[in-house]
Design a protein around this motif. Structure first.
Motif, PDB file in Angstrom:
ATOM      1  N   TYR A 109       0.806  -1.210   0.000  1.00  0.00           N
ATOM      2  CA  TYR A 109       0.000   0.000   0.000  1.00  0.00           C
ATOM      3  C   TYR A 109       0.840   1.260   0.000  1.00  0.00           C
ATOM      4  O   TYR A 109       1.807   1.387   0.764  1.00  0.00           O
ATOM      5  CB  TYR A 109      -0.938   0.011   1.216  1.00  0.00           C
ATOM      6  N   ALA A 110       0.440   2.186  -0.864  1.00  0.00           N
ATOM      7  CA  ALA A 110       0.916   3.555  -0.757  1.00  0.00           C
ATOM      8  C   ALA A 110       0.198   4.215   0.417  1.00  0.00           C
ATOM      9  O   ALA A 110      -0.969   3.904   0.684  1.00  0.00           O
ATOM     10  CB  ALA A 110       0.622   4.326  -2.040  1.00  0.00           C
ATOM     11  N   MET A 111       0.900   5.104   1.092  1.00  0.00           N
ATOM     12  CA  MET A 111       0.342   5.764   2.270  1.00  0.00           C
ATOM     13  C   MET A 111       0.391   7.274   2.101  1.00  0.00           C
ATOM     14  O   MET A 111       1.360   7.819   1.579  1.00  0.00           O
ATOM     15  CB  MET A 111       1.136   5.373   3.514  1.00  0.00           C
ATOM     16  N   GLY A 112      -0.663   7.915   2.576  1.00  0.00           N
ATOM     17  CA  GLY A 112      -0.728   9.369   2.471  1.00  0.00           C
ATOM     18  C   GLY A 112      -1.139  10.007   3.782  1.00  0.00           C
ATOM     19  O   GLY A 112      -1.754   9.372   4.640  1.00  0.00           O
ATOM     20  N   ALA A 163      -3.973   7.671   5.310  1.00  0.00           N
ATOM     21  CA  ALA A 163      -4.813   6.938   4.372  1.00  0.00           C
ATOM     22  C   ALA A 163      -3.968   5.951   3.573  1.00  0.00           C
ATOM     23  O   ALA A 163      -2.756   6.149   3.431  1.00  0.00           O
ATOM     24  CB  ALA A 163      -5.536   7.908   3.442  1.00  0.00           C
ATOM     25  N   ALA A 164      -4.625   4.930   3.030  1.00  0.00           N
ATOM     26  CA  ALA A 164      -3.919   3.876   2.297  1.00  0.00           C
ATOM     27  C   ALA A 164      -4.617   3.582   0.976  1.00  0.00           C
ATOM     28  O   ALA A 164      -5.849   3.587   0.902  1.00  0.00           O
ATOM     29  CB  ALA A 164      -3.849   2.601   3.135  1.00  0.00           C
ATOM     30  N   ARG A 165      -3.797   3.335  -0.051  1.00  0.00           N
ATOM     31  CA  ARG A 165      -4.304   2.868  -1.346  1.00  0.00           C
ATOM     32  C   ARG A 165      -3.256   1.929  -1.913  1.00  0.00           C
ATOM     33  O   ARG A 165      -2.092   1.976  -1.543  1.00  0.00           O
ATOM     34  CB  ARG A 165      -4.579   4.023  -2.293  1.00  0.00           C
ATOM     35  N   ALA A 190       1.201  14.837   2.178  1.00  0.00           N
ATOM     36  CA  ALA A 190       2.354  14.067   1.731  1.00  0.00           C
ATOM     37  C   ALA A 190       1.923  12.624   1.475  1.00  0.00           C
ATOM     38  O   ALA A 190       0.934  12.157   2.049  1.00  0.00           O
ATOM     39  CB  ALA A 190       3.466  14.090   2.780  1.00  0.00           C
ATOM     40  N   ALA A 191       2.684  11.953   0.615  1.00  0.00           N
ATOM     41  CA  ALA A 191       2.403  10.536   0.343  1.00  0.00           C
ATOM     42  C   ALA A 191       3.655   9.861  -0.162  1.00  0.00           C
ATOM     43  O   ALA A 191       4.569  10.520  -0.692  1.00  0.00           O
ATOM     44  CB  ALA A 191       1.277  10.391  -0.671  1.00  0.00           C
ATOM     45  N   LEU A 192       3.703   8.554   0.017  1.00  0.00           N
ATOM     46  CA  LEU A 192       4.789   7.783  -0.575  1.00  0.00           C
ATOM     47  C   LEU A 192       4.249   6.451  -1.061  1.00  0.00           C
ATOM     48  O   LEU A 192       3.254   5.947  -0.541  1.00  0.00           O
ATOM     49  CB  LEU A 192       5.943   7.595   0.410  1.00  0.00           C
ATOM     50  N   ASN A 193       4.923   5.899  -2.068  1.00  0.00           N
ATOM     51  CA  ASN A 193       4.380   4.682  -2.654  1.00  0.00           C
ATOM     52  C   ASN A 193       4.782   3.465  -1.813  1.00  0.00           C
ATOM     53  O   ASN A 193       5.372   3.584  -0.746  1.00  0.00           O
ATOM     54  CB  ASN A 193       4.810   4.566  -4.113  1.00  0.00           C
ATOM     55  N   TRP A 194       4.420   2.299  -2.305  1.00  0.00           N
ATOM     56  CA  TRP A 194       4.523   1.083  -1.499  1.00  0.00           C
ATOM     57  C   TRP A 194       5.941   0.804  -1.018  1.00  0.00           C
ATOM     58  O   TRP A 194       6.140   0.281   0.076  1.00  0.00           O
ATOM     59  CB  TRP A 194       3.992  -0.111  -2.301  1.00  0.00           C
ATOM     60  N   ASN A 195       6.934   1.151  -1.823  1.00  0.00           N
ATOM     61  CA  ASN A 195       8.312   0.855  -1.418  1.00  0.00           C
ATOM     62  C   ASN A 195       9.062   2.093  -0.953  1.00  0.00           C
ATOM     63  O   ASN A 195      10.262   2.027  -0.699  1.00  0.00           O
ATOM     64  CB  ASN A 195       9.059   0.174  -2.550  1.00  0.00           C
ATOM     65  N   GLY A 196       8.375   3.208  -0.845  1.00  0.00           N
ATOM     66  CA  GLY A 196       9.000   4.423  -0.333  1.00  0.00           C
ATOM     67  C   GLY A 196       9.894   5.146  -1.312  1.00  0.00           C
ATOM     68  O   GLY A 196      10.530   6.144  -0.947  1.00  0.00           O
TER      69      GLY A 196
END
Length: 122
Positions: A31-34, A96-98, A48-54
């Motif tokens: 999951y990407a997290m925001g 939040a997560a996607r 801010a957000a980052l994808n599944w592997n940062g």
């Protein structure tokens, strides 16, 4: 799925806070997290957000250079380090997560935590 945000509080302008978001009930590493924030009477806005592997990270312009988002996939936790805080950073902050890829759009996120309140005094 549960996202538990914590770490908010009252701080003077120029100070720092570190927000935490602990995830459970999902395969966190997928999951990407925001982080988003909301002031009463206003829309929830992207922070801010980052994808599944940062490896891909995005910030709203107003926090660039002051805030740092990071994650620990072993601990199922995402962090938001907030430095040089300003009164205009006062808000309820939500994690939040996607799946996989970050987004700046709140409607793209599947799961939300409860807010943690940040108050910056002048």
């Amino acid at each position: 799925v549960q996202l538990q945000a914590s770490g908010g509080g009252l701080v003077q302008a120029g100070g720092s806070l570190r927000l935490y978001c602990a995830a459970s009930g999902l395969t966190f590493r997928n999951y990407a997290m925001g982080w988003f924030r909301q002031v009463p009477g206003k829309e929830r806005e992207f922070v801010a957000a980052l994808n599944w592997n940062g490896r891909s990270i995005a910030y709203v312009d107003s926090v660039q250079g002051r805030f740092t988002i990071s994650r620990d996939n072993a601990e199922n936790t995402v962090y938001l380090q907030m430095n040089s805080l300003k009164p205009e950073d006062t808000a309820d902050y939500y994690c939040a997560a996607r799946l996989f890829v970050l987004s700046r759009v709140k409607e793209d996120y599947m799961y939300w935590g409860q807010g943690t309140q940040v108050t910056v005094s002048s």
